[in-house]
Design a protein around this motif. Structure first.
Motif, PDB file in Angstrom:
ATOM      1  N   PRO A  67       0.812  -1.223   0.000  1.00 16.56           N
ATOM      2  CA  PRO A  67       0.000   0.000   0.000  1.00 16.56           C
ATOM      3  C   PRO A  67       0.846   1.275   0.000  1.00 16.56           C
ATOM      4  CG  PRO A  67      -0.854  -1.581   1.593  1.00 16.56           C
ATOM      5  CD  PRO A  67       0.473  -2.102   1.124  1.00 16.56           C
ATOM      6  N   PHE A  68       1.966   1.256   0.740  1.00 13.33           N
ATOM      7  CA  PHE A  68       2.850   2.416   0.753  1.00 13.33           C
ATOM      8  C   PHE A  68       3.370   2.699  -0.651  1.00 13.33           C
ATOM      9  CE2 PHE A  68       7.195   4.143   1.102  1.00 13.33           C
ATOM     10  CZ  PHE A  68       6.903   5.342   1.728  1.00 13.33           C
ATOM     11  N   PHE A 117       1.902   2.110  -3.486  1.00  5.03           N
ATOM     12  CA  PHE A 117       0.859   2.731  -4.313  1.00  5.03           C
ATOM     13  C   PHE A 117       0.667   4.203  -3.945  1.00  5.03           C
ATOM     14  CE2 PHE A 117      -0.251  -1.585  -5.531  1.00  5.03           C
ATOM     15  CZ  PHE A 117      -0.651  -1.416  -6.852  1.00  5.03           C
ATOM     16  N   ALA A 118       0.914   4.551  -2.684  1.00  2.00           N
ATOM     17  CA  ALA A 118       0.859   5.962  -2.290  1.00  2.00           C
ATOM     18  C   ALA A 118       2.001   6.742  -2.932  1.00  2.00           C
ATOM     19  CB  ALA A 118       0.918   6.080  -0.768  1.00  2.00           C
ATOM     20  N   ASN A 150      -3.444   8.477  -4.146  1.00  2.00           N
ATOM     21  CA  ASN A 150      -3.686   7.240  -3.395  1.00  2.00           C
ATOM     22  C   ASN A 150      -3.368   7.366  -1.914  1.00  2.00           C
ATOM     23  OD1 ASN A 150      -4.380   5.852  -5.760  1.00  2.00           O
ATOM     24  ND2 ASN A 150      -2.301   5.123  -6.115  1.00  2.00           N
ATOM     25  N   ALA A 163      -4.633   4.756   0.926  1.00  2.00           N
ATOM     26  CA  ALA A 163      -3.522   3.913   1.379  1.00  2.00           C
ATOM     27  C   ALA A 163      -3.356   4.018   2.896  1.00  2.00           C
ATOM     28  CB  ALA A 163      -2.224   4.309   0.678  1.00  2.00           C
ATOM     29  N   PHE A 192      -7.155   1.685  -7.466  1.00  2.44           N
ATOM     30  CA  PHE A 192      -6.603   1.511  -6.129  1.00  2.44           C
ATOM     31  C   PHE A 192      -7.512   2.077  -5.051  1.00  2.44           C
ATOM     32  CE2 PHE A 192      -4.312   3.023  -2.419  1.00  2.44           C
ATOM     33  CZ  PHE A 192      -3.657   1.881  -2.011  1.00  2.44           C
ATOM     34  N   ALA A 227      -9.049  -0.112  -2.159  1.00  4.03           N
ATOM     35  CA  ALA A 227      -8.455   0.053  -0.827  1.00  4.03           C
ATOM     36  C   ALA A 227      -9.519   0.393   0.218  1.00  4.03           C
ATOM     37  CB  ALA A 227      -7.386   1.151  -0.863  1.00  4.03           C
TER      38      ALA A 227
END
Length: 201
Positions: free
Chosen positions: A97-98, A100-101, A107, A111, A173, A177
């Motif tokens: 997830p980090f 994708f941020a 995001n 995230a 995403f 998420a």
């Protein structure tokens, strides 16, 4: 929810491969760290703008995550090996997830919500395992493990499928998420309620 079913399918071939690797000198801890390294490569690949290509190291990482336990069962399971495995898993789960941020600042909020849900769900899981160990409870529903694995709506199998979906549909995403994070909170809440029923004297 799917881990027990997945284990029945994947454990036999993993155990055969694990025995073969152990016979050639592979150690469980080395395979755990290799899996972690591959997972971090997957995260870096996402962050650098190629989430589709990240699927290769991501899936290789999860194969290694299954093989370390198979090698341990073929040789000798250790408490440190179990500790290293769960630590590596949590680092990997947070890194994706980090990444994708980092890939897209849009995001960042979903995230952060997803990481919060992982934190809460992970705490409910580890807390349950600690209390179960204290009371001598055992389970093998998810295979032979170094600590008590309490089942739930979302488990490792669902999380890997979710990460695969993120890599295939990176522009989705945010909604993915928010949805998965919400389900993580439901899973954690259900585990807390189960703990109340089991651990209240």
């Amino acid at each position: 929810m799917l881990d027990a079913t997945a284990r029945r399918l994947i454990d036999p071939p993993l155990n055969r491969l694990g025995r073969a690797l152990a016979a050639r000198g592979a150690t469980a801890d080395a395979v755990t760290l290799t899996g972690l390294a591959l997972g971090l490569v997957a995260a870096a690949t996402v962050a650098l703008g190629a989430p589709g290509w990240a699927l290769i190291p991501l899936l290789a990482s999860r194969l290694a995550d299954g093989l370390d336990g198979a090698i341990a069962r073929a040789t000798r399971k250790t408490d440190f090996g179990g500790y290293l495995d769960i630590w590596s898993d949590f680092l990997f789960y947070g890194a994706i997830p980090f990444a994708f941020a980092v890939l897209d600042s849009a995001n960042a909020l979903p995230a952060a919500f997803l990481l919060l849900s992982f934190y809460v769900n992970g705490t409910s899981f580890l807390g349950y395992a600690t209390m179960a160990e204290k009371r001598g409870l055992e389970t093998s529903a998810q295979g032979s493990k170094s600590l008590y694995y309490s089942n739930g709506l979302l488990e490792g199998t669902e999380t890997i499928l979710f990460f695969v979906l993120l890599c295939l549909l990176p522009t989705w995403f945010a909604p993915l998420a928010w949805t998965f994070g919400t389900l993580c909170f439901f899973t954690a809440t259900a585990r807390v309620l189960a703990a109340r029923a089991v651990f209240t004297d």
